[in-house]
Design a protein around this motif. Structure first.
Motif, PDB file in Angstrom:
ATOM      1  N   GLY A 178       0.799  -1.215   0.000  1.00  0.00           N
ATOM      2  CA  GLY A 178       0.000   0.000   0.000  1.00  0.00           C
ATOM      3  C   GLY A 178       0.828   1.259   0.000  1.00  0.00           C
ATOM      4  N   TYR A 179       2.167   1.115   0.078  1.00  0.00           N
ATOM      5  CA  TYR A 179       3.020   2.298   0.100  1.00  0.00           C
ATOM      6  C   TYR A 179       3.138   2.877  -1.307  1.00  0.00           C
ATOM      7  N   THR A 180       3.111   4.208  -1.416  1.00  0.00           N
ATOM      8  CA  THR A 180       3.085   4.863  -2.723  1.00  0.00           C
ATOM      9  C   THR A 180       4.364   5.635  -3.035  1.00  0.00           C
ATOM     10  N   GLY A 181       5.425   5.415  -2.271  1.00  0.00           N
ATOM     11  CA  GLY A 181       6.662   6.145  -2.488  1.00  0.00           C
ATOM     12  C   GLY A 181       7.366   5.733  -3.773  1.00  0.00           C
ATOM     13  N   ALA A 182       8.250   6.601  -4.253  1.00  0.00           N
ATOM     14  CA  ALA A 182       8.987   6.334  -5.492  1.00  0.00           C
ATOM     15  C   ALA A 182      10.202   5.450  -5.252  1.00  0.00           C
ATOM     16  N   GLN A 183      10.690   5.378  -4.018  1.00  0.00           N
ATOM     17  CA  GLN A 183      11.849   4.580  -3.666  1.00  0.00           C
ATOM     18  C   GLN A 183      11.535   3.085  -3.811  1.00  0.00           C
ATOM     19  N   PRO A 184      12.400   2.298  -4.511  1.00  0.00           N
ATOM     20  CA  PRO A 184      12.157   0.850  -4.613  1.00  0.00           C
ATOM     21  C   PRO A 184      12.145   0.202  -3.229  1.00  0.00           C
ATOM     22  N   ARG A 185      11.409  -0.873  -3.110  1.00  0.00           N
ATOM     23  CA  ARG A 185      11.368  -1.596  -1.849  1.00  0.00           C
ATOM     24  C   ARG A 185      12.711  -2.266  -1.594  1.00  0.00           C
ATOM     25  N   MET A 186      13.235  -2.083  -0.388  1.00  0.00           N
ATOM     26  CA  MET A 186      14.527  -2.643  -0.025  1.00  0.00           C
ATOM     27  C   MET A 186      14.327  -3.799   0.953  1.00  0.00           C
ATOM     28  N   GLY A 187      15.273  -4.713   0.982  1.00  0.00           N
ATOM     29  CA  GLY A 187      15.126  -5.852   1.880  1.00  0.00           C
ATOM     30  C   GLY A 187      16.383  -6.672   1.997  1.00  0.00           C
ATOM     31  N   GLU A 242      17.562  -4.024  -3.550  1.00  0.00           N
ATOM     32  CA  GLU A 242      16.183  -3.906  -3.998  1.00  0.00           C
ATOM     33  C   GLU A 242      15.540  -5.284  -3.998  1.00  0.00           C
ATOM     34  N   LEU A 243      14.345  -5.381  -3.452  1.00  0.00           N
ATOM     35  CA  LEU A 243      13.733  -6.679  -3.206  1.00  0.00           C
ATOM     36  C   LEU A 243      13.514  -7.471  -4.487  1.00  0.00           C
ATOM     37  N   ASP A 244      13.071  -6.821  -5.548  1.00  0.00           N
ATOM     38  CA  ASP A 244      12.841  -7.542  -6.799  1.00  0.00           C
ATOM     39  C   ASP A 244      14.135  -8.153  -7.331  1.00  0.00           C
ATOM     40  N   GLU A 245      15.219  -7.410  -7.225  1.00  0.00           N
ATOM     41  CA  GLU A 245      16.515  -7.921  -7.681  1.00  0.00           C
ATOM     42  C   GLU A 245      16.977  -9.085  -6.798  1.00  0.00           C
ATOM     43  N   LEU A 246      16.750  -8.962  -5.498  1.00  0.00           N
ATOM     44  CA  LEU A 246      17.145 -10.033  -4.586  1.00  0.00           C
ATOM     45  C   LEU A 246      16.377 -11.314  -4.874  1.00  0.00           C
ATOM     46  N   ARG A 247      15.103 -11.185  -5.217  1.00  0.00           N
ATOM     47  CA  ARG A 247      14.301 -12.369  -5.535  1.00  0.00           C
ATOM     48  C   ARG A 247      14.832 -13.073  -6.772  1.00  0.00           C
ATOM     49  N   GLU A 248      15.239 -12.318  -7.765  1.00  0.00           N
ATOM     50  CA  GLU A 248      15.825 -12.920  -8.964  1.00  0.00           C
ATOM     51  C   GLU A 248      17.142 -13.610  -8.626  1.00  0.00           C
ATOM     52  N   ARG A 249      17.954 -12.953  -7.822  1.00  0.00           N
ATOM     53  CA  ARG A 249      19.244 -13.519  -7.420  1.00  0.00           C
ATOM     54  C   ARG A 249      19.041 -14.811  -6.631  1.00  0.00           C
ATOM     55  N   ALA A 250      18.039 -14.812  -5.749  1.00  0.00           N
ATOM     56  CA  ALA A 250      17.769 -15.982  -4.925  1.00  0.00           C
ATOM     57  C   ALA A 250      17.298 -17.159  -5.769  1.00  0.00           C
ATOM     58  N   ALA A 251      16.441 -16.883  -6.752  1.00  0.00           N
ATOM     59  CA  ALA A 251      15.957 -17.955  -7.627  1.00  0.00           C
ATOM     60  C   ALA A 251      17.114 -18.582  -8.401  1.00  0.00           C
ATOM     61  N   ALA A 252      18.043 -17.755  -8.853  1.00  0.00           N
ATOM     62  CA  ALA A 252      19.208 -18.264  -9.577  1.00  0.00           C
ATOM     63  C   ALA A 252      20.089 -19.098  -8.658  1.00  0.00           C
ATOM     64  N   ARG A 253      20.228 -18.682  -7.410  1.00  0.00           N
ATOM     65  CA  ARG A 253      21.043 -19.421  -6.446  1.00  0.00           C
ATOM     66  C   ARG A 253      20.447 -20.793  -6.157  1.00  0.00           C
ATOM     67  N   VAL A 254      19.130 -20.860  -6.002  1.00  0.00           N
ATOM     68  CA  VAL A 254      18.474 -22.140  -5.770  1.00  0.00           C
ATOM     69  C   VAL A 254      18.667 -23.059  -6.967  1.00  0.00           C
TER      70      VAL A 254
END
Length: 287
Positions: A5-14, A197-209
């Motif tokens: 629900g957050y509307t900020g321009a900053q990408p989600r970090m994690g 950035e969370l989206d990038e981390l998810r891609e990296r994690a999928a590749a690692r698995v």
């Protein structure tokens, strides 16, 4: 607008925590305590059940490194993670079978849920979602009510006994604002804790698995990465080498406030029904 629900321009970090390369050094725990001035949870003595002296996440432990010792006989299929890449000896490497024992290590932290129940129940606004889409407690606003404690599906938040307020990981909010990575990720010597950035981390994690599966580590799996899960995905997710329960994680977490809207609707309908009944009764008496 993000799923939260957050509307900020900053990408989600994690955080993406790859437990297959965690060596249990606890550098993340130390860095977290030093940077955030988190007090000592207890003594430095080991708990007696493992090489652990903190036990669990809490108000005074925002990062916790779990040490899980498994007899090889209790593991159906023991695949080994290549320890050469880590510059480690083979004995005691993460996920490695040695002398009849397999060690699993994992640095746990607040999950910064997409749908965070702690935010839903906080009556003062002490808990808020930052411009990085993380969840933070403002200690100067927290009144110590404790509603957030049972609301957390992971049992992360805890009230500090010394002053009664709630505390948990902030994902080093002050460091993010200054363009720095969180202290735990900065201190991790094997990049087990990865920040970005969370989206990038998810891609990296999928590749690692996928890489681990190709290398024969069939039990490698992701936890908390799926936006379709019961909390809408986590801002801090993990690569595990066994079932979530082995690491003390709920297998199917759900946002504990998911039924609140329906409950409020029913409560409102019931209140209207009572009010209507009283009004009819009152008018009947007047006549």
């Amino acid at each position: 607008m993000s799923e939260s629900g957050y509307t900020g321009a900053q990408p989600r970090m994690g955080f993406f925590t790859d437990t297959s390369v965690c060596i249990g050094c606890k550098a993340c725990e130390v860095a977290c305590k030093e940077w955030n001035d988190v007090p000592e949870a207890a003594g430095l003595d080991l708990l007696g059940t493992s090489y652990d002296n903190t036990g669990d996440l809490g108000a005074n432990t925002w990062r916790h490194v779990a040490f899980i010792e498994q007899p090889v006989s209790s593991v159906d299929t023991v695949s080994t993670v290549d320890s050469v890449d880590l510059g480690m000896p083979s004995v005691g490497a993460p996920g490695q079978a040695a002398e009849g024992v397999r060690w699993l290590m994992s640095s746990d932290v607040c999950k910064h849920c997409t749908h965070a129940a702690c935010l839903d129940v906080c009556p003062t606004g002490a808990l808020f979602r930052t411009e990085f889409d993380t969840v933070v407690v403002q200690q100067d606003i927290c009144n110590g009510c404790g509603y957030c404690v049972p609301a957390c599906p992971y049992g992360v938040i805890e009230k500090r006994e010394s002053d009664g307020r709630a505390f948990k990981c902030t994902l080093c909010y002050d460091r993010l604002g200054a363009g720095l990575e969180p202290a735990c990720a900065k201190a991790c010597p094997t990049d087990s804790i990865q920040f970005g950035e969370l989206d990038e981390l998810r891609e990296r994690a999928a590749a690692r698995v996928a890489t681990l599966h190709d290398d024969g580590v069939a039990e490698a799996r992701l936890y908390g990465h799926d936006p379709a899960d019961g909390v809408g995905g986590d801002g801090a997710f993990f690569l595990l080498l066994d079932e979530p329960e082995v690491y003390g994680l709920p297998p199917d977490p759900v946002v504990t406030t998911r039924d609140l809207p329906e409950m409020w609707k029913r409560a409102a309908a019931a209140a209207l029904g009572v009010a209507a009944t009283l009004a009819v009764s009152f008018l009947g008496r007047r006549r």
